[in-house]
Design a protein around this motif. Sequence first.
Motif, PDB file in Angstrom:
ATOM      1  N   TRP A 269       0.645  -1.257   0.037  1.00  0.00           N
ATOM      2  CA  TRP A 269      -0.213  -0.106  -0.046  1.00  0.00           C
ATOM      3  C   TRP A 269       0.804   1.259  -0.040  1.00  0.00           C
ATOM      4  O   TRP A 269       0.596   2.368  -0.732  1.00  0.00           O
ATOM      5  CB  TRP A 269      -0.820  -0.080   1.085  1.00  0.00           C
ATOM      6  N   LEU A 270       1.846   1.066   0.740  1.00  0.00           N
ATOM      7  CA  LEU A 270       2.944   2.404   0.444  1.00  0.00           C
ATOM      8  C   LEU A 270       3.319   2.429  -0.647  1.00  0.00           C
ATOM      9  O   LEU A 270       3.625   3.726  -1.153  1.00  0.00           O
ATOM     10  CB  LEU A 270       4.083   2.142   1.441  1.00  0.00           C
ATOM     11  N   GLU A 271       3.805   1.434  -1.366  1.00  0.00           N
ATOM     12  CA  GLU A 271       4.242   1.315  -2.876  1.00  0.00           C
ATOM     13  C   GLU A 271       3.224   2.395  -3.668  1.00  0.00           C
ATOM     14  O   GLU A 271       3.608   2.945  -4.676  1.00  0.00           O
ATOM     15  CB  GLU A 271       4.786  -0.078  -3.305  1.00  0.00           C
ATOM     16  N   ALA A 272       1.986   1.875  -3.543  1.00  0.00           N
ATOM     17  CA  ALA A 272       0.949   2.117  -4.369  1.00  0.00           C
ATOM     18  C   ALA A 272       0.627   3.766  -4.289  1.00  0.00           C
ATOM     19  O   ALA A 272       0.695   4.565  -4.931  1.00  0.00           O
ATOM     20  CB  ALA A 272      -0.580   1.606  -4.129  1.00  0.00           C
ATOM     21  N   ILE A 273       0.819   3.954  -3.007  1.00  0.00           N
ATOM     22  CA  ILE A 273       0.735   5.729  -2.617  1.00  0.00           C
ATOM     23  C   ILE A 273       1.544   6.496  -3.225  1.00  0.00           C
ATOM     24  O   ILE A 273       1.529   7.469  -3.682  1.00  0.00           O
ATOM     25  CB  ILE A 273       0.343   5.851  -1.251  1.00  0.00           C
ATOM     26  N   LEU A 274       3.020   6.113  -3.157  1.00  0.00           N
ATOM     27  CA  LEU A 274       4.041   6.812  -3.410  1.00  0.00           C
ATOM     28  C   LEU A 274       3.943   6.862  -5.010  1.00  0.00           C
ATOM     29  O   LEU A 274       4.334   7.948  -5.677  1.00  0.00           O
ATOM     30  CB  LEU A 274       5.208   5.970  -3.226  1.00  0.00           C
ATOM     31  N   SER A 275       3.477   5.804  -5.773  1.00  0.00           N
ATOM     32  CA  SER A 275       3.149   5.981  -7.266  1.00  0.00           C
ATOM     33  C   SER A 275       2.167   7.005  -7.640  1.00  0.00           C
ATOM     34  O   SER A 275       2.125   7.605  -8.852  1.00  0.00           O
ATOM     35  CB  SER A 275       2.746   4.649  -7.854  1.00  0.00           C
ATOM     36  N   TRP A 276       1.258   7.326  -6.893  1.00  0.00           N
ATOM     37  CA  TRP A 276       0.231   8.137  -7.400  1.00  0.00           C
ATOM     38  C   TRP A 276       0.620   9.722  -6.927  1.00  0.00           C
ATOM     39  O   TRP A 276      -0.133  10.532  -7.604  1.00  0.00           O
ATOM     40  CB  TRP A 276      -0.984   8.062  -6.276  1.00  0.00           C
ATOM     41  N   GLN A 277       1.922  10.108  -6.709  1.00  0.00           N
ATOM     42  CA  GLN A 277       2.060  11.474  -6.347  1.00  0.00           C
ATOM     43  C   GLN A 277       2.407  11.945  -7.832  1.00  0.00           C
ATOM     44  O   GLN A 277       3.041  11.376  -8.459  1.00  0.00           O
ATOM     45  CB  GLN A 277       3.435  11.755  -5.680  1.00  0.00           C
ATOM     46  N   LYS A 278       2.042  13.175  -8.154  1.00  0.00           N
ATOM     47  CA  LYS A 278       2.423  13.805  -9.230  1.00  0.00           C
ATOM     48  C   LYS A 278       3.821  14.507  -9.348  1.00  0.00           C
ATOM     49  O   LYS A 278       4.189  15.054  -8.207  1.00  0.00           O
ATOM     50  CB  LYS A 278       1.348  15.101  -9.773  1.00  0.00           C
ATOM     51  N   PRO A 279       4.850  13.834 -10.125  1.00  0.00           N
ATOM     52  CA  PRO A 279       6.330  14.015  -9.570  1.00  0.00           C
ATOM     53  C   PRO A 279       6.671  15.599  -9.842  1.00  0.00           C
ATOM     54  O   PRO A 279       7.542  16.158  -9.166  1.00  0.00           O
ATOM     55  CB  PRO A 279       6.907  13.257 -10.982  1.00  0.00           C
ATOM     56  N   GLN A 280       6.113  16.375 -10.767  1.00  0.00           N
ATOM     57  CA  GLN A 280       6.532  17.748 -11.004  1.00  0.00           C
ATOM     58  C   GLN A 280       5.795  18.671  -9.777  1.00  0.00           C
ATOM     59  O   GLN A 280       6.258  19.653  -8.998  1.00  0.00           O
ATOM     60  CB  GLN A 280       5.992  18.374 -12.388  1.00  0.00           C
ATOM     61  N   GLU A 281       4.253  18.613  -9.600  1.00  0.00           N
ATOM     62  CA  GLU A 281       3.569  19.410  -8.879  1.00  0.00           C
ATOM     63  C   GLU A 281       4.121  18.825  -7.230  1.00  0.00           C
ATOM     64  O   GLU A 281       3.900  19.594  -6.353  1.00  0.00           O
ATOM     65  CB  GLU A 281       2.153  19.361  -9.015  1.00  0.00           C
ATOM     66  N   GLY A 282       4.176  17.691  -7.141  1.00  0.00           N
ATOM     67  CA  GLY A 282       4.320  17.149  -5.679  1.00  0.00           C
ATOM     68  C   GLY A 282       2.960  17.060  -4.875  1.00  0.00           C
ATOM     69  O   GLY A 282       2.991  16.423  -3.802  1.00  0.00           O
ATOM     70  N   CYS A 283       2.002  17.112  -5.820  1.00  0.00           N
ATOM     71  CA  CYS A 283       0.639  17.156  -4.815  1.00  0.00           C
ATOM     72  C   CYS A 283      -0.033  15.477  -5.213  1.00  0.00           C
ATOM     73  O   CYS A 283       0.658  14.635  -6.083  1.00  0.00           O
ATOM     74  CB  CYS A 283      -0.298  17.918  -5.436  1.00  0.00           C
ATOM     75  N   PHE A 284      -1.140  15.395  -4.816  1.00  0.00           N
ATOM     76  CA  PHE A 284      -1.903  14.069  -5.211  1.00  0.00           C
ATOM     77  C   PHE A 284      -3.200  14.535  -5.571  1.00  0.00           C
ATOM     78  O   PHE A 284      -3.853  15.407  -5.220  1.00  0.00           O
ATOM     79  CB  PHE A 284      -1.925  13.127  -3.882  1.00  0.00           C
ATOM     80  N   GLY A 285      -3.748  13.801  -6.638  1.00  0.00           N
ATOM     81  CA  GLY A 285      -5.076  14.062  -7.126  1.00  0.00           C
ATOM     82  C   GLY A 285      -5.448  13.113  -8.314  1.00  0.00           C
ATOM     83  O   GLY A 285      -5.038  12.182  -8.539  1.00  0.00           O
ATOM     84  N   MET A 286      -6.120  13.744  -9.385  1.00  0.00           N
ATOM     85  CA  MET A 286      -6.561  13.275 -10.544  1.00  0.00           C
ATOM     86  C   MET A 286      -5.397  12.792 -11.321  1.00  0.00           C
ATOM     87  O   MET A 286      -4.473  13.528 -11.667  1.00  0.00           O
ATOM     88  CB  MET A 286      -7.381  14.225 -11.348  1.00  0.00           C
ATOM     89  N   PRO A 287      -5.272  11.446 -11.776  1.00  0.00           N
ATOM     90  CA  PRO A 287      -4.353  10.883 -12.641  1.00  0.00           C
ATOM     91  C   PRO A 287      -4.056  11.673 -13.990  1.00  0.00           C
ATOM     92  O   PRO A 287      -5.283  12.280 -14.424  1.00  0.00           O
ATOM     93  CB  PRO A 287      -4.827   9.297 -12.924  1.00  0.00           C
ATOM     94  N   ASP A 288      -3.146  11.960 -14.426  1.00  0.00           N
ATOM     95  CA  ASP A 288      -2.867  12.717 -15.640  1.00  0.00           C
ATOM     96  C   ASP A 288      -3.552  12.149 -16.697  1.00  0.00           C
ATOM     97  O   ASP A 288      -3.950  12.828 -17.491  1.00  0.00           O
ATOM     98  CB  ASP A 288      -1.275  12.767 -15.949  1.00  0.00           C
ATOM     99  N   ALA A 289      -3.780  11.043 -16.991  1.00  0.00           N
ATOM    100  CA  ALA A 289      -4.170  10.334 -18.317  1.00  0.00           C
ATOM    101  C   ALA A 289      -5.016   9.217 -18.124  1.00  0.00           C
ATOM    102  O   ALA A 289      -4.520   8.213 -17.266  1.00  0.00           O
ATOM    103  CB  ALA A 289      -3.160  10.187 -19.292  1.00  0.00           C
ATOM    104  N   GLU A 290      -6.278   9.112 -18.386  1.00  0.00           N
ATOM    105  CA  GLU A 290      -7.077   7.931 -18.424  1.00  0.00           C
ATOM    106  C   GLU A 290      -7.691   7.665 -19.840  1.00  0.00           C
ATOM    107  O   GLU A 290      -7.862   8.389 -20.685  1.00  0.00           O
ATOM    108  CB  GLU A 290      -8.133   8.293 -17.410  1.00  0.00           C
TER     109      GLU A 290
END
Length: 371
Positions: A269-290
Amino acid sequence: MSSLGLLLLLLLLAPPLWSSSLPPLDTPEGKATIAGLILSALERATSFLKKRLPEINLDGAVGFRVLEVQLNGVQKAWAQDPQLQPPNSRAGKLAQKLALLLHRSISYLKLSDPQYLTEFQPTIQPGFWKLPHVWTHTNASMVYPTLEPQEFSEEQSDLCLVQLLGTSTDSSQPCRLSDFCRTLMTKPGCSGYCLSHQLLFFLSARMKGCTNGLFRQSQHYMNLFCANMMDLNQRAEAIGYAYPSRDVFMENIMLCGIGGFSDFYKLRWLEAILSWQKPQEGCFGMPDAEDEELSKVIQHQQHYLRRVKRREKQFADGCSSHNTAMAVGALGGFLYVLAQYPAANRELQQATMTTSTATQVDGSIPATPGT
């Protein structure tokens, strides 16, 4: 597309439930590596907070206040370990930076939402949030056999929390409990945000020191709610962490972690959460592309998972104030429980562990009681 078809699509898109690829915790090197990954994510999220400070809402500030408390707890745990001084130093600097930013945030919140700030200011004040020092696990036998269909009302939940905190306009005393709030906050069969806000209510009661009446049973209700929150998180994992489920997934980890349930700290679960961070903005939110089909799934799920977020802040770049707050509160919990993980010595582990002597079979991180 039918509901069954949507569910089948989610299951096909979901990754298999593999164990984490993160390094093991039974060496100082493994601990340091994982700590470094978490701290890097938290540093990026704090940079996002600094850039967007005038726009961050109170719920966002709460997550970062929880993180500051967790970082201070990490510092105490690592203070005497020479091998962990580099990450310990980073944690200390980050905690100091957060303290200054959160102090500044109050002036912005006074302008943007003064009434909400008045009602919930205790939750962003230093000293409100307290870390667990005794750990337990959820009990699957407490999971509800069925869930009751319901519409979550944030307004009603807020009224009960304000009553509990003693911050209503009539200057009432804390720990008050109306019959309506008693019924709402103990109603069985809740799921999603209804469930997490029931836990938040009893957690807040614990933080305020409420011990009379219904609050004598606070631990029972926390056991009940976190058992069901664990079940919901496992369901979210089974469908591949579809975007609408991520926010409440991370909220469940943050809140049950504060409640002392260490089995929410699974490495995968830690690994999953880390993968959701937007690398440039540093935030979490809507995935970039779906892709088109998954977008339809998301829209369908939002009908069931929607939260009435009157004050949610969704930015144009897809960043979410609430998503980011829940993410940092969850990641800070991972770091805190990691700091309490025993040194790489099996005999020492056997002497100090209360639940297990190594990483659990399901990938959760066992923790020792504090002093």
